[in-house]
Write a protein that holds these residues in place. Structure first.
Motif, PDB file in Angstrom:
ATOM      1  N   ILE A   1     -17.020 -29.398   8.390  1.00 30.51           N
ATOM      2  CA  ILE A   1     -17.965 -28.295   8.455  1.00 30.51           C
ATOM      3  C   ILE A   1     -17.277 -26.990   8.059  1.00 30.51           C
ATOM      4  CG2 ILE A   1     -17.496 -27.771  10.892  1.00 30.51           C
ATOM      5  CD1 ILE A   1     -20.493 -27.226  11.233  1.00 30.51           C
ATOM      6  N   THR A   2     -18.015 -26.090   7.420  1.00 28.54           N
ATOM      7  CA  THR A   2     -17.459 -24.795   7.031  1.00 28.54           C
ATOM      8  C   THR A   2     -18.320 -23.666   7.601  1.00 28.54           C
ATOM      9  OG1 THR A   2     -18.715 -24.737   4.953  1.00 28.54           O
ATOM     10  CG2 THR A   2     -16.503 -25.715   4.886  1.00 28.54           C
ATOM     11  N   GLY A   3     -17.757 -22.477   7.600  1.00 31.08           N
ATOM     12  CA  GLY A   3     -18.468 -21.305   8.095  1.00 31.08           C
ATOM     13  C   GLY A   3     -18.357 -21.138   9.592  1.00 31.08           C
ATOM     14  N   ALA A   4     -19.164 -20.225  10.128  1.00 26.89           N
ATOM     15  CA  ALA A   4     -19.088 -19.879  11.547  1.00 26.89           C
ATOM     16  C   ALA A   4     -19.778 -20.923  12.407  1.00 26.89           C
ATOM     17  CB  ALA A   4     -19.717 -18.507  11.789  1.00 26.89           C
ATOM     18  N   ILE A   5     -19.193 -21.181  13.562  1.00 25.67           N
ATOM     19  CA  ILE A   5     -19.785 -22.083  14.542  1.00 25.67           C
ATOM     20  C   ILE A   5     -19.416 -21.572  15.929  1.00 25.67           C
ATOM     21  CG2 ILE A   5     -17.807 -23.663  14.385  1.00 25.67           C
ATOM     22  CD1 ILE A   5     -19.852 -25.952  14.894  1.00 25.67           C
ATOM     23  N   ASN A   6     -20.412 -21.363  16.774  1.00 27.47           N
ATOM     24  CA  ASN A   6     -20.164 -20.833  18.116  1.00 27.47           C
ATOM     25  C   ASN A   6     -19.389 -21.838  18.965  1.00 27.47           C
ATOM     26  OD1 ASN A   6     -21.531 -18.377  17.735  1.00 27.47           O
ATOM     27  ND2 ASN A   6     -23.500 -19.256  18.342  1.00 27.47           N
ATOM     28  N   ILE A   7     -18.350 -21.351  19.643  1.00 32.24           N
ATOM     29  CA  ILE A   7     -17.590 -22.163  20.592  1.00 32.24           C
ATOM     30  C   ILE A   7     -17.900 -21.614  21.979  1.00 32.24           C
ATOM     31  CG2 ILE A   7     -15.321 -22.997  21.304  1.00 32.24           C
ATOM     32  CD1 ILE A   7     -16.064 -23.913  18.533  1.00 32.24           C
ATOM     33  N   ALA A   8     -18.795 -22.294  22.686  1.00 36.03           N
ATOM     34  CA  ALA A   8     -19.287 -21.802  23.973  1.00 36.03           C
ATOM     35  C   ALA A   8     -20.006 -22.936  24.686  1.00 36.03           C
ATOM     36  CB  ALA A   8     -20.232 -20.616  23.758  1.00 36.03           C
ATOM     37  N   SER A   9     -20.411 -22.683  25.920  1.00 37.21           N
ATOM     38  CA  SER A   9     -21.118 -23.707  26.688  1.00 37.21           C
ATOM     39  C   SER A   9     -22.606 -23.729  26.379  1.00 37.21           C
ATOM     40  CB  SER A   9     -20.916 -23.462  28.186  1.00 37.21           C
ATOM     41  OG  SER A   9     -21.652 -22.321  28.615  1.00 37.21           O
ATOM     42  N   GLY A  10     -23.143 -22.575  25.950  1.00 37.71           N
ATOM     43  CA  GLY A  10     -24.574 -22.462  25.724  1.00 37.71           C
ATOM     44  C   GLY A  10     -25.355 -22.176  26.994  1.00 37.71           C
ATOM     45  N   ASN A  11     -24.640 -21.978  28.115  1.00 35.48           N
ATOM     46  CA  ASN A  11     -25.280 -21.718  29.409  1.00 35.48           C
ATOM     47  C   ASN A  11     -24.900 -20.318  29.900  1.00 35.48           C
ATOM     48  OD1 ASN A  11     -26.373 -24.427  29.691  1.00 35.48           O
ATOM     49  ND2 ASN A  11     -24.254 -25.071  30.064  1.00 35.48           N
ATOM     50  N   GLY A  12     -25.905 -19.545  30.309  1.00 37.94           N
ATOM     51  CA  GLY A  12     -25.643 -18.203  30.793  1.00 37.94           C
ATOM     52  C   GLY A  12     -25.772 -18.088  32.298  1.00 37.94           C
ATOM     53  N   TYR A  13     -24.812 -17.401  32.919  1.00 34.19           N
ATOM     54  CA  TYR A  13     -24.834 -17.137  34.358  1.00 34.19           C
ATOM     55  C   TYR A  13     -24.497 -15.677  34.580  1.00 34.19           C
ATOM     56  CZ  TYR A  13     -24.630 -22.219  34.935  1.00 34.19           C
ATOM     57  OH  TYR A  13     -24.895 -23.567  34.865  1.00 34.19           O
ATOM     58  N   SER A  14     -25.141 -15.047  35.550  1.00 35.96           N
ATOM     59  CA  SER A  14     -24.775 -13.673  35.867  1.00 35.96           C
ATOM     60  C   SER A  14     -23.392 -13.665  36.505  1.00 35.96           C
ATOM     61  CB  SER A  14     -25.796 -13.041  36.822  1.00 35.96           C
ATOM     62  OG  SER A  14     -25.664 -13.575  38.128  1.00 35.96           O
ATOM     63  N   LEU A  15     -22.680 -12.556  36.331  1.00 40.63           N
ATOM     64  CA  LEU A  15     -21.362 -12.438  36.947  1.00 40.63           C
ATOM     65  C   LEU A  15     -21.464 -12.506  38.470  1.00 40.63           C
ATOM     66  CD1 LEU A  15     -19.655  -9.684  34.754  1.00 40.63           C
ATOM     67  CD2 LEU A  15     -19.647 -12.176  34.471  1.00 40.63           C
ATOM     68  N   LEU A  16     -22.570 -12.019  39.014  1.00 38.80           N
ATOM     69  CA  LEU A  16     -22.758 -12.092  40.464  1.00 38.80           C
ATOM     70  C   LEU A  16     -22.932 -13.542  40.908  1.00 38.80           C
ATOM     71  CD1 LEU A  16     -23.057 -10.677  43.154  1.00 38.80           C
ATOM     72  CD2 LEU A  16     -25.498 -10.358  42.652  1.00 38.80           C
ATOM     73  N   GLU A  17     -23.660 -14.336  40.138  1.00 38.58           N
ATOM     74  CA  GLU A  17     -23.807 -15.753  40.464  1.00 38.58           C
ATOM     75  C   GLU A  17     -22.457 -16.464  40.433  1.00 38.58           C
ATOM     76  OE1 GLU A  17     -25.229 -19.731  41.008  1.00 38.58           O
ATOM     77  OE2 GLU A  17     -26.024 -17.761  41.544  1.00 38.58           O
ATOM     78  N   ILE A  18     -21.642 -16.150  39.439  1.00 41.68           N
ATOM     79  CA  ILE A  18     -20.320 -16.765  39.335  1.00 41.68           C
ATOM     80  C   ILE A  18     -19.460 -16.359  40.527  1.00 41.68           C
ATOM     81  CG2 ILE A  18     -18.187 -16.778  37.995  1.00 41.68           C
ATOM     82  CD1 ILE A  18     -19.966 -16.514  35.487  1.00 41.68           C
ATOM     83  N   ALA A  19     -19.458 -15.069  40.862  1.00 44.52           N
ATOM     84  CA  ALA A  19     -18.667 -14.593  41.998  1.00 44.52           C
ATOM     85  C   ALA A  19     -19.158 -15.212  43.305  1.00 44.52           C
ATOM     86  CB  ALA A  19     -18.730 -13.072  42.068  1.00 44.52           C
ATOM     87  N   THR A  20     -20.466 -15.345  43.450  1.00 45.19           N
ATOM     88  CA  THR A  20     -21.031 -15.940  44.662  1.00 45.19           C
ATOM     89  C   THR A  20     -20.632 -17.401  44.791  1.00 45.19           C
ATOM     90  OG1 THR A  20     -22.920 -14.409  44.586  1.00 45.19           O
ATOM     91  CG2 THR A  20     -23.177 -16.417  45.893  1.00 45.19           C
ATOM     92  N   ARG A  21     -20.619 -18.118  43.688  1.00 44.20           N
ATOM     93  CA  ARG A  21     -20.174 -19.517  43.730  1.00 44.20           C
ATOM     94  C   ARG A  21     -18.699 -19.617  44.116  1.00 44.20           C
ATOM     95  NH1 ARG A  21     -23.066 -23.495  39.366  1.00 44.20           N
ATOM     96  NH2 ARG A  21     -25.121 -22.492  39.304  1.00 44.20           N
ATOM     97  N   LEU A  22     -17.897 -18.694  43.608  1.00 41.49           N
ATOM     98  CA  LEU A  22     -16.486 -18.677  43.989  1.00 41.49           C
ATOM     99  C   LEU A  22     -16.339 -18.444  45.492  1.00 41.49           C
ATOM    100  CD1 LEU A  22     -14.995 -16.582  41.048  1.00 41.49           C
ATOM    101  CD2 LEU A  22     -14.426 -18.964  41.574  1.00 41.49           C
TER     102      LEU A  22
END
Length: 300
Positions: free
Chosen positions: A222-243
């Motif tokens: 494959i050539t060109g740009a390709i996103n490297i990510a999970s595709g899932n969005g979480y708020s920073l507060l949700e992440i901190a709360t889970r921690l």
């Protein structure tokens, strides 16, 4: 196949190299480190300054790699966004890629960034696809995008160049000042973890998965740009709360310092190309990734 890897001792480089080795690929690393990756004696290392064109020529002419996986760049936390040497990294990266292709190299994979996108007025819920408008707000993003434009020209001339556009990372060995380590270490100490409002939504991917994604890109066409990510969005507060729930210590102080006015509220990748075109599937979800981070910092 022999692959030359820059940035191999970095946060994702180690995992990229290990994934390449698991695939039976011969790896050579290069950079300022005098030893390369500790614990991988099977990987040869060439020590030198990646900002030096003469070093590029020596490495490429001597090693004659088939593939180039270029991860190195200015990455000092809190500094890299507008560091003046972003210009130098663009120039050096362009020179390295050009020398590699001129020497007969066949496959290039480069680490890009979601900072290339135009972060202004992204509607909440709109995932960024690779063809979303670009308009970098930082020197780092501008120089990355400038290099991508050159890579697009190379692709038009027949070169096989892929551009892995990274979103947000988490995992062991992050800088302590980054978001997840800063919250985790405070909570583990039973202290108060100050943060912004935490309403910003981000797309995090574990560094091991990122390393595997880059190794997979190297083995694809494959050539060109390709996103490297999970595709899932979480708020920073949700992440901190889970921690906090996982650790069971300390307290969170959401709003302890103000949100940055230029901080986009929503940055999440469309990963359809990653999954459809190269068949990549992440091994870590958010909970297992956070648990790995907690275990790492608990043992430091």
């Amino acid at each position: 196949m022999k692959v030359l890897v820059t940035g191999a001792t970095g946060l994702i480089g180690v995992h990229t190299v290990k994934s390449l080795l698991d695939a039976g690929i011969n790896v050579v690393t290069c950079g300022r480190s005098s030893t390369g990756i500790v614990g991988l004696p099977s990987v040869s290392h060439r020590s030198g300054d990646l900002l030096d064109a003469a070093f590029h020529k020596t490495v490429v002419d001597t090693e004659r790699p088939d593939g180039l996986l270029h991860l190195a760049w200015q990455t000092k936390h809190g500094h890299f966004w507008n560091a003046l040497d972003n210009h130098d990294w663009h120039d050096a990266s362009r020179d390295l890629i050009d020398r590699f292709l001129q020497s007969g190299g066949s496959r290039v994979v480069v680490s890009g960034s979601c900072a290339e996108y135009d972060w202004r007025n992204i509607p909440v819920g709109m995932k960024l696809s690779e063809d979303a408008p670009c308009g970098p707000a930082t020197l780092y993003g501008q120089q990355k995008l400038r290099l991508l434009v050159h890579c697009h020209d190379l692709i038009k001339s027949g070169a096989a160049v892929a551009w892995g556009r990274l979103f947000f990372l988490l995992g062991p060995h992050e800088d302590r000042a980054r978001f997840i380590p800063s919250i985790t270490t405070k909570l583990l100490a039973g202290e108060t973890a100050d943060m912004s409002s935490g309403q910003q939504i981000r797309d995090f991917m574990h560094v091991k998965d990122v390393g595997r994604a880059f190794a997979t890109l190297m083995q694809d066409d494959i050539t060109g740009a390709i996103n490297i990510a999970s595709g899932n969005g979480y708020s920073l507060l949700e992440i901190a709360t889970r921690l906090q729930r996982k650790i069971g210590l300390g307290t969170l102080n959401a709003g302890g310092f103000p949100d940055r006015p230029d901080d986009p509220p929503y940055l999440v990748a469309d990963t359809g190309r990653l999954s459809r075109m190269i068949g990549f599937t992440a091994e870590y979800d958010l909970d297992s990734a956070l648990s790995d981070c907690i275990n790492f910092w608990a043992n430091q």
